[in-house]
Design a protein around this motif. Structure first.
Motif, short mmCIF file in Angstrom:
data_model
loop_
_atom_site.label_atom_id
_atom_site.label_comp_id
_atom_site.label_asym_id
_atom_site.label_seq_id
_atom_site.Cartn_x
_atom_site.Cartn_y
_atom_site.Cartn_z
N GLN A 289 31.94 -16.70 23.41
CA GLN A 289 31.27 -16.99 22.14
C GLN A 289 31.00 -15.70 21.37
O GLN A 289 31.25 -15.62 20.16
CB GLN A 289 29.97 -17.73 22.41
N LEU A 290 30.53 -14.69 22.05
CA LEU A 290 30.25 -13.40 21.42
C LEU A 290 31.53 -12.77 20.88
O LEU A 290 31.55 -12.23 19.76
CB LEU A 290 29.58 -12.48 22.43
N ARG A 291 32.63 -12.87 21.61
CA ARG A 291 33.91 -12.31 21.16
C ARG A 291 34.41 -13.02 19.91
O ARG A 291 34.92 -12.38 18.99
CB ARG A 291 34.95 -12.40 22.26
N ILE A 292 34.30 -14.33 19.88
CA ILE A 292 34.73 -15.09 18.71
C ILE A 292 33.95 -14.64 17.48
O ILE A 292 34.52 -14.38 16.42
CB ILE A 292 34.59 -16.61 18.95
N LEU A 293 32.64 -14.54 17.63
CA LEU A 293 31.80 -14.10 16.52
C LEU A 293 32.13 -12.66 16.10
O LEU A 293 32.20 -12.35 14.91
CB LEU A 293 30.32 -14.22 16.89
N THR A 294 32.31 -11.80 17.08
CA THR A 294 32.61 -10.40 16.79
C THR A 294 33.92 -10.26 16.02
O THR A 294 34.01 -9.47 15.07
CB THR A 294 32.67 -9.58 18.10
N ASN A 295 34.92 -11.01 16.41
CA ASN A 295 36.22 -10.93 15.75
C ASN A 295 36.16 -11.28 14.26
O ASN A 295 37.03 -10.88 13.50
CB ASN A 295 37.24 -11.83 16.44
N ARG A 296 35.15 -11.98 13.85
CA ARG A 296 34.99 -12.39 12.45
C ARG A 296 34.24 -11.35 11.61
O ARG A 296 34.08 -11.55 10.41
CB ARG A 296 34.24 -13.71 12.38
N GLN A 297 33.78 -10.28 12.24
CA GLN A 297 32.92 -9.33 11.54
C GLN A 297 33.71 -8.29 10.75
O GLN A 297 34.72 -7.77 11.23
CB GLN A 297 32.00 -8.62 12.53
N LYS A 298 33.20 -7.97 9.59
CA LYS A 298 33.79 -6.92 8.76
C LYS A 298 33.71 -5.60 9.51
O LYS A 298 32.67 -5.24 10.06
CB LYS A 298 33.02 -6.81 7.44
N GLU B 232 22.94 -14.04 14.56
CA GLU B 232 23.88 -14.77 15.41
C GLU B 232 24.24 -13.98 16.66
O GLU B 232 24.36 -14.53 17.75
CB GLU B 232 25.13 -15.19 14.63
N ARG B 233 24.38 -12.66 16.54
CA ARG B 233 24.65 -11.83 17.71
C ARG B 233 23.43 -11.80 18.62
O ARG B 233 23.54 -11.97 19.84
CB ARG B 233 25.02 -10.39 17.31
N ALA B 234 22.26 -11.62 18.02
CA ALA B 234 21.02 -11.53 18.80
C ALA B 234 20.77 -12.81 19.61
O ALA B 234 20.31 -12.74 20.75
CB ALA B 234 19.85 -11.25 17.87
N GLU B 235 21.09 -13.95 19.03
CA GLU B 235 20.87 -15.22 19.72
C GLU B 235 21.71 -15.31 21.00
O GLU B 235 21.21 -15.67 22.07
CB GLU B 235 21.21 -16.39 18.79
N VAL B 236 22.99 -14.99 20.89
CA VAL B 236 23.87 -15.03 22.07
C VAL B 236 23.45 -13.95 23.06
O VAL B 236 23.41 -14.19 24.27
CB VAL B 236 25.35 -14.88 21.66
N GLN B 237 23.11 -12.78 22.55
CA GLN B 237 22.73 -11.68 23.43
C GLN B 237 21.47 -11.99 24.23
O GLN B 237 21.37 -11.65 25.40
CB GLN B 237 22.55 -10.40 22.63
N ARG B 238 20.52 -12.67 23.62
CA ARG B 238 19.32 -13.08 24.34
C ARG B 238 19.67 -13.98 25.54
O ARG B 238 19.10 -13.85 26.63
CB ARG B 238 18.35 -13.82 23.42
N LYS B 239 20.62 -14.88 25.34
CA LYS B 239 21.05 -15.77 26.42
C LYS B 239 21.72 -14.97 27.55
O LYS B 239 21.50 -15.24 28.73
CB LYS B 239 22.01 -16.83 25.89
N ILE B 240 22.53 -13.99 27.16
CA ILE B 240 23.20 -13.15 28.17
C ILE B 240 22.17 -12.37 28.98
O ILE B 240 22.20 -12.36 30.21
CB ILE B 240 24.21 -12.20 27.48
N ASP B 241 21.24 -11.73 28.30
CA ASP B 241 20.23 -10.93 28.99
C ASP B 241 19.35 -11.80 29.88
O ASP B 241 18.98 -11.41 30.99
CB ASP B 241 19.38 -10.15 27.99
#
Length: 95
Positions: A25-34, A71-80
């Motif tokens: 999920q994080l990779r998909i979101l990251t790939n969309r970033q400027k 959106e990054r912070a939300e996924v990162q919280r779950k990972i941590d």
């Protein structure tokens, strides 16, 4: 100037399967970033469970924008929460 980000995590073997969907999920979101250029995930040979993601960004500002995004912070919280510790970040640039 491009920047490289070292994202360090300790991933116990018993948590790998639960972690994979969050990483995807994080990779998909990251790939969309400027400004995102590339990323690779490495597993340390001499220390099982230790991993590092090296991501490359066009500018430090591009990275900061992504790092600060909700959106990054939300996924990162779950990972941590799953791993039981905070992910470590180091920002580098070329000399």
């Amino acid at each position: 100037m491009t920047v490289k980000i070292a994202i360090k995590r300790y991933v116990p073997k018993e948590k790998e399967k639960k972690l994979l969907p969050l990483i995807r999920q994080l990779r998909i979101l990251t790939n969309r970033q400027k400004g995102y250029i590339s990323g690779e995930t490495l597993r340390r040979i001499d220390k099982p469970g230790e991993t590092v993601v090296i991501s490359t960004w066009e500018t430090g500002e591009d990275w900061k924008r992504w790092f600060s995004s909700p959106e990054r912070a939300e996924v990162q919280r779950k990972i941590d929460a799953l791993l039981g510790h905070e992910t470590q970040y180091e920002v580098y640039t070329h000399i």
